[in-house]
Design an enzyme around this catalytic site. Structure first.
Site, PDB file in Angstrom:
ATOM      1  N   SER A  93       0.832  -1.227   0.000  1.00 56.33           N
ATOM      2  CA  SER A  93       0.000   0.000   0.000  1.00 56.33           C
ATOM      3  C   SER A  93       0.847   1.251   0.000  1.00 56.33           C
ATOM      4  O   SER A  93       0.350   2.331  -0.292  1.00 56.33           O
ATOM      5  CB  SER A  93      -0.874   0.103   1.234  1.00 56.33           C
ATOM      6  OG  SER A  93      -1.498  -1.048   1.532  1.00 56.33           O
ATOM      7  N   PRO A 112       0.155  -2.321   8.502  1.00 57.60           N
ATOM      8  CA  PRO A 112       1.448  -2.425   9.190  1.00 57.60           C
ATOM      9  C   PRO A 112       2.371  -1.209   9.010  1.00 57.60           C
ATOM     10  O   PRO A 112       3.440  -1.179   9.613  1.00 57.60           O
ATOM     11  CB  PRO A 112       2.071  -3.666   8.534  1.00 57.60           C
ATOM     12  CG  PRO A 112       1.480  -3.708   7.156  1.00 57.60           C
ATOM     13  CD  PRO A 112       0.092  -3.148   7.288  1.00 57.60           C
ATOM     14  N   GLY A 152       2.675   0.949   5.705  1.00 59.46           N
ATOM     15  CA  GLY A 152       3.096   1.367   4.357  1.00 59.46           C
ATOM     16  C   GLY A 152       2.984   2.874   4.134  1.00 59.46           C
ATOM     17  O   GLY A 152       3.840   3.500   3.508  1.00 59.46           O
ATOM     18  N   ASP A 206      -6.388   5.393   5.596  1.00 62.16           N
ATOM     19  CA  ASP A 206      -6.607   4.230   4.731  1.00 62.16           C
ATOM     20  C   ASP A 206      -7.470   3.205   5.465  1.00 62.16           C
ATOM     21  O   ASP A 206      -7.350   2.004   5.232  1.00 62.16           O
ATOM     22  CB  ASP A 206      -5.218   3.646   4.375  1.00 62.16           C
ATOM     23  CG  ASP A 206      -5.271   2.569   3.294  1.00 62.16           C
ATOM     24  OD1 ASP A 206      -6.241   2.550   2.515  1.00 62.16           O
ATOM     25  OD2 ASP A 206      -4.343   1.742   3.228  1.00 62.16           O
ATOM     26  N   LYS A 231     -13.293   3.806  -0.001  1.00 64.05           N
ATOM     27  CA  LYS A 231     -13.492   2.444  -0.516  1.00 64.05           C
ATOM     28  C   LYS A 231     -14.823   2.415  -1.258  1.00 64.05           C
ATOM     29  O   LYS A 231     -15.840   2.927  -0.760  1.00 64.05           O
ATOM     30  CB  LYS A 231     -13.491   1.425   0.629  1.00 64.05           C
ATOM     31  CG  LYS A 231     -12.336   1.591   1.619  1.00 64.05           C
ATOM     32  CD  LYS A 231     -10.985   1.165   1.059  1.00 64.05           C
ATOM     33  CE  LYS A 231      -9.859   1.493   2.016  1.00 64.05           C
ATOM     34  NZ  LYS A 231      -8.519   1.312   1.475  1.00 64.05           N
TER      35      LYS A 231
HETATM   36  N1  SAM Z   1      -2.175   2.018   4.991  1.00 66.54           N
HETATM   37  C1  SAM Z   1      -1.770   0.770   5.626  1.00 66.54           C
HETATM   38  C2  SAM Z   1      -0.403   0.412   5.098  1.00 66.54           C
HETATM   39  O1  SAM Z   1       0.036   1.054   4.143  1.00 66.54           O
HETATM   40  O2  SAM Z   1       0.231  -0.495   5.642  1.00 66.54           O
HETATM   41  C3  SAM Z   1      -2.772  -0.330   5.404  1.00 66.54           C
HETATM   42  C4  SAM Z   1      -4.069  -0.060   6.071  1.00 66.54           C
HETATM   43  S1  SAM Z   1      -5.202  -1.382   6.016  1.00 66.54           S
HETATM   44  C5  SAM Z   1      -5.818  -1.265   4.409  1.00 66.54           C
HETATM   45  C6  SAM Z   1      -6.517  -0.805   6.981  1.00 66.54           C
HETATM   46  C7  SAM Z   1      -6.237  -0.665   8.444  1.00 66.54           C
HETATM   47  O3  SAM Z   1      -7.279   0.115   9.028  1.00 66.54           O
HETATM   48  C8  SAM Z   1      -6.218  -1.996   9.213  1.00 66.54           C
HETATM   49  O4  SAM Z   1      -4.943  -2.177   9.777  1.00 66.54           O
HETATM   50  C9  SAM Z   1      -7.294  -1.821  10.294  1.00 66.54           C
HETATM   51  O5  SAM Z   1      -6.891  -2.333  11.546  1.00 66.54           O
HETATM   52  C10 SAM Z   1      -7.428  -0.305  10.364  1.00 66.54           C
HETATM   53  N2  SAM Z   1      -8.725   0.196  10.854  1.00 66.54           N
HETATM   54  C11 SAM Z   1      -9.953  -0.096  10.411  1.00 66.54           C
HETATM   55  N3  SAM Z   1     -10.873   0.588  11.150  1.00 66.54           N
HETATM   56  C12 SAM Z   1     -10.189   1.317  12.041  1.00 66.54           C
HETATM   57  C13 SAM Z   1     -10.561   2.237  13.057  1.00 66.54           C
HETATM   58  N4  SAM Z   1     -11.839   2.526  13.307  1.00 66.54           N
HETATM   59  N5  SAM Z   1      -9.587   2.832  13.769  1.00 66.54           N
HETATM   60  C14 SAM Z   1      -8.290   2.559  13.543  1.00 66.54           C
HETATM   61  N6  SAM Z   1      -7.891   1.693  12.602  1.00 66.54           N
HETATM   62  C15 SAM Z   1      -8.809   1.087  11.846  1.00 66.54           C
END
Ligand code: SAM
Length: 361
Positions: A188, A222, A224, A277, A306
């Site tokens: 990502s 994680p 990105g 994200d 999304k």
């Molecule tokens: N941008 C990240 C990267 O580049 O590694 C990847 C993000 S991943 C697509 C989506 C993340 O959003 C997940 O790790 C999930 O735990 C987090 N997430 C979803 N809802 C959330 C919330 N309400 N508060 C905090 N984190 C949230």
């Protein structure tokens, strides 16, 4: 030339066609799109000669979400003879194409079409020579002049046209070529890097993506996206219940908060970038970003919306419209751009820059 060709992600032709139709109507330039599913392009045919040129001048490319490139185009040329493909292309260019400073021999972004890329690279050399000889191209590359596009959709089949360098994608095939950094924690990372390339002019990077700035990354794990900020020597509040890559934590530039991204408030109001994200309903994310900007908790926001399974174009229009109204009603001056980036799949990326300098509350 009374067509405009637009490149898009394969599978998003309907969204791209719907958008160009709306924009053409708004400009009172009338026509209709031709759509072939999964082709990676849309051909829009205008009823009046000259309207294609008006469209590519009057419609800001930066305000198209689903198009990766747009250019005034010929109809499809078919059955180009293998022993002389150049003559019919020169003929199709005719008199109504401005003299160009660059030639791009491209394909749409489908697997079948991309098999032609090797041929495109080879063919560029004799085609460029012939175009220079016929004075269609300047003898030296000039990035300020219009760009000539030849787009091969199948062997012996292509579109020929031109775009204006002040109102097109500067990238070959409309796709910035980015290399995945081996030490980034997730793929990502390329989404955020591409967003910087597309939304922030390169000559403003030093000022707007400056070392020492603070960013907040909602849904960071994680890491990105955090990686992109850290790489630019920024400090980051990373918000997520998951685990952040240890390599990022080891830099000392990242503070991890295992809390809900919808509830996090930055401890000090010194944040320049809010990036997000989180996999969540797009309307909810858009509203949250609006709140951050209205409270002046950040100067610039970059976030993904999304897309739903159905009604993707309508959802995007609605969310963006609601967000604009929300910001305007709260007195925020801003610049907003949204794009379906190459590294976006079922999502689009939105960038908002706050233009006023109110203090946070
Ligand atoms: N941008 C990240 C990267 O580049 O590694 C990847 C993000 S991943 C697509 C989506 C993340 O959003 C997940 O790790 C999930 O735990 C987090 N997430 C979803 N809802 C959330 C919330 N309400 N508060 C905090 N984190 C949230």
């Amino acid at each position: 030339m009374n067509h405009v060709l637009l490149y898009c992600r394969p599978g998003f032709e309907k969204e791209c066609a719907g958008e160009v139709q709306d924009k053409a109507n708004a400009l009172e330039l009338f026509g209709f799109p031709r759509v072939k599913n999964n082709s990676g392009y849309v051909l829009f045919e205008f009823y009046q000669a000259g309207d294609a040129d008006k469209f590519i001048q009057q419609q800001p490319f930066s305000q198209l979400i689903f198009a990766r490139q747009m250019f005034a185009s010929s109809q499809m040329l078919t059955d180009l003879p293998a022993d002389d493909r150049i003559s019919p292309i020169l003929e199709a260019i005719g008199d109504d194409v401005p003299k160009c400073g660059d030639l791009r021999v491209e394909t749409p972004d489908t697997n079948e079409a991309k098999e032609l890329l090797k041929f495109c690279r080879k063919f560029t050399v004799p085609l460029r020579q012939a175009m220079r000889k016929s004075e269609i191209l300047y003898t030296k590359d000039n990035s300020k002049k219009p760009v000539l596009h030849v787009c091969f959709v199948a062997p012996g089949c292509c579109f020929v046209g031109y775009s204006y360098s002040s109102n097109n994608s500067q990238f070959f095939m409309g796709i910035p070529r980015l290399k995945f950094p081996a030490d980034a924690p997730s793929r990502s990372t390329l989404k955020l890097e591409e967003a910087f390339h597309v939304f922030i002019p390169r000559n403003e990077w030093d000022e707007r993506l400056a070392p020492g700035m603070w960013g907040v990354d909602l849904g960071a794990c994680p890491g990105g996206w955090t990686y992109q900020l850290v790489k630019r020597s920024m400090f980051v509040h990373a918000i997520d219940n998951g685990l952040m890559a240890q390599s990022l934590m080891d830099t000392g530039q990242v503070k991890h908060h295992a809390v809900d991204g919808f509830k996090f408030e930055p401890p000090r109001k010194n944040v320049t970038w809010i990036v997000c994200d989180m996999v969540e309903k797009p309307a909810r994310v858009a509203h949250l970003m609006g709140e951050w900007l209205i409270k002046a908790w950040a100067k610039e926001a970059l976030f993904n919306l999304k897309l739903p399974m159905k009604g993707r174009y309508d959802e995007v229009l609605q969310d963006i419209e609601n967000l604009k109204v929300f910001l305007i009603q709260n007195g925020v001056k801003f610049k907003l751009q949204a794009k379906h980036l190459y590294h976006d799949r079922e999502e689009i990326t939105v960038h908002i820059q706050r233009l006023d300098t109110r203090s946070p509350h």
